[in-house]
Design a protein around this motif. Structure first.
Motif, PDB file in Angstrom:
ATOM      1  N   GLY A  46     -42.822 -13.419 -45.618  1.00  0.00           N
ATOM      2  CA  GLY A  46     -42.490 -14.270 -46.756  1.00  0.00           C
ATOM      3  C   GLY A  46     -43.442 -14.227 -47.928  1.00  0.00           C
ATOM      4  O   GLY A  46     -43.382 -15.089 -48.820  1.00  0.00           O
ATOM      5  N   MET A  47     -44.329 -13.245 -47.981  1.00  0.00           N
ATOM      6  CA  MET A  47     -45.277 -13.156 -49.085  1.00  0.00           C
ATOM      7  C   MET A  47     -44.704 -12.351 -50.252  1.00  0.00           C
ATOM      8  O   MET A  47     -43.797 -11.532 -50.079  1.00  0.00           O
ATOM      9  N   LYS A  48     -45.235 -12.610 -51.434  1.00  0.00           N
ATOM     10  CA  LYS A  48     -44.937 -11.790 -52.611  1.00  0.00           C
ATOM     11  C   LYS A  48     -45.978 -10.673 -52.622  1.00  0.00           C
ATOM     12  O   LYS A  48     -47.146 -10.922 -52.926  1.00  0.00           O
ATOM     13  N   VAL A  49     -45.563  -9.489 -52.258  1.00  0.00           N
ATOM     14  CA  VAL A  49     -46.503  -8.385 -52.052  1.00  0.00           C
ATOM     15  C   VAL A  49     -46.449  -7.420 -53.228  1.00  0.00           C
ATOM     16  O   VAL A  49     -45.372  -6.970 -53.639  1.00  0.00           O
ATOM     17  N   VAL A  50     -47.622  -7.096 -53.750  1.00  0.00           N
ATOM     18  CA  VAL A  50     -47.751  -6.081 -54.795  1.00  0.00           C
ATOM     19  C   VAL A  50     -48.403  -4.861 -54.170  1.00  0.00           C
ATOM     20  O   VAL A  50     -49.526  -4.941 -53.661  1.00  0.00           O
ATOM     21  N   LEU A  80     -43.273  -5.680 -54.966  1.00  0.00           N
ATOM     22  CA  LEU A  80     -43.359  -5.120 -56.313  1.00  0.00           C
ATOM     23  C   LEU A  80     -44.293  -3.907 -56.299  1.00  0.00           C
ATOM     24  O   LEU A  80     -45.496  -4.064 -56.072  1.00  0.00           O
ATOM     25  N   PRO A  81     -43.769  -2.690 -56.514  1.00  0.00           N
ATOM     26  CA  PRO A  81     -44.639  -1.516 -56.560  1.00  0.00           C
ATOM     27  C   PRO A  81     -45.218  -1.322 -57.955  1.00  0.00           C
ATOM     28  O   PRO A  81     -44.507  -1.470 -58.957  1.00  0.00           O
ATOM     29  N   VAL A  82     -46.498  -1.015 -58.027  1.00  0.00           N
ATOM     30  CA  VAL A  82     -47.163  -0.765 -59.311  1.00  0.00           C
ATOM     31  C   VAL A  82     -47.925   0.545 -59.215  1.00  0.00           C
ATOM     32  O   VAL A  82     -48.754   0.718 -58.311  1.00  0.00           O
ATOM     33  N   LYS A  83     -47.655   1.446 -60.125  1.00  0.00           N
ATOM     34  CA  LYS A  83     -48.385   2.715 -60.140  1.00  0.00           C
ATOM     35  C   LYS A  83     -49.811   2.464 -60.589  1.00  0.00           C
ATOM     36  O   LYS A  83     -50.058   1.879 -61.650  1.00  0.00           O
ATOM     37  N   CYS A  84     -50.765   2.901 -59.785  1.00  0.00           N
ATOM     38  CA  CYS A  84     -52.168   2.618 -60.074  1.00  0.00           C
ATOM     39  C   CYS A  84     -53.051   3.679 -59.429  1.00  0.00           C
ATOM     40  O   CYS A  84     -52.924   3.960 -58.240  1.00  0.00           O
ATOM     41  N   LEU A 120     -53.603  -3.547 -63.446  1.00  0.00           N
ATOM     42  CA  LEU A 120     -52.903  -4.020 -62.251  1.00  0.00           C
ATOM     43  C   LEU A 120     -53.058  -5.535 -62.103  1.00  0.00           C
ATOM     44  O   LEU A 120     -52.074  -6.258 -61.891  1.00  0.00           O
ATOM     45  N   PHE A 121     -54.278  -6.028 -62.233  1.00  0.00           N
ATOM     46  CA  PHE A 121     -54.518  -7.460 -62.096  1.00  0.00           C
ATOM     47  C   PHE A 121     -53.898  -8.247 -63.244  1.00  0.00           C
ATOM     48  O   PHE A 121     -53.410  -9.371 -63.046  1.00  0.00           O
TER      49      PHE A 121
END
Length: 236
Positions: A30-34, A58-62, A73-74
């Motif tokens: 149940g977490m909001k995962v990045v 949520l995928p973020v290119k980093c 990212l932050f």
């Protein structure tokens, strides 16, 4: 894990192996995962896989070797979710230590990125007046002993640094009477892609053949167990 439902977790090195397994596990809780990694396509596949779970991904290119990518990212997490509550520093690079370029790559990924993400997580929690975050650094048994393989010695040095820096930050948080926790996970051999870029070396070809290895899901389960610990329990 109920206390973390709806909270935000950042996982670096999220495009495969341990990082991917941790992301999937935390979303199911149940977490909001990045997820942060260079290979955005791999993470987009995970979006589809977990779309019906309790949490979100949520995928973020980093590229964690670039400070500006980590700051961006932050910033994105702050804009989207408010900030980071749990940081899993999983990104790691294993090189054979033959060139200064590899030394810098291992230092940047295994040490500097981990430290910067940890610092920004603490800042994010303090900015929001929160005192219950958790930082989990994925290290290695190589952070506790030196194996007799010359090609792994620089990598081993970076993991020893992770142990020292993690304990240093834990002491700083304790001295500040902070409720932010810090834990380190030091797996042995795990079946991942870590040796793929050195597959031409016969020694690494035989590592998995001659040894029993953990699965990425084992590490992901351990991370969730650590996060499930009550507030008064510290899992170093």
């Amino acid at each position: 894990m109920d206390k973390w439902q709806g909270r935000v977790a950042l996982v670096t090195g999220a495009s495969s192996g341990i990082g991917e397994a941790i992301c999937e596990n935390l979303v199911k809780h149940g977490m909001k995962v990045v997820g942060a990694a260079r290979r955005i396509k791999n993470m987009q596949d995970l979006v589809e896989k977990v779309k019906n779970e309790n949490g979100t991904f949520l995928p973020v290119k980093c590229d964690v070797t670039k400070d500006e990518d980590i700051y961006a990212l932050f910033d994105k997490i702050k804009e989207t979710f408010g900030g980071v509550d749990v940081c899993i520093n999983n990104a790691g690079f294993f090189g054979t230590g033959g060139t200064p370029e590899e030394w810098r790559q291992m230092t940047n990924v295994n040490i500097i990125a981990l430290c910067l993400c940890s610092k920004l997580t603490v800042n994010s929690l303090k900015e929001r007046g929160l005192d219950d975050g958790h930082i989990i650094n994925i290290s290695s048994l190589a952070g506790h002993q030196v194996y007799p393989f010359g090609e792994s010695h620089f990598y081993t040095g970076t993991k020893h640094a992770v142990q020292a820096l993690s304990e240093g930050l834990r002491q700083e948080l304790q001295a500040d009477n902070s409720g932010i926790k810090l834990s380190v996970v030091s797996p042995g051999l795990v079946k991942t892609e870590v040796f793929n870029h050195v597959h031409g070396n016969p020694m690494y070809n035989k590592i998995y053949e001659g040894n029993t290895s953990l699965k990425s899901e084992d590490i992901a389960d351990l991370v969730s167990q650590i996060l499930s610990a009550p507030p008064y329990m510290e899992v170093n």
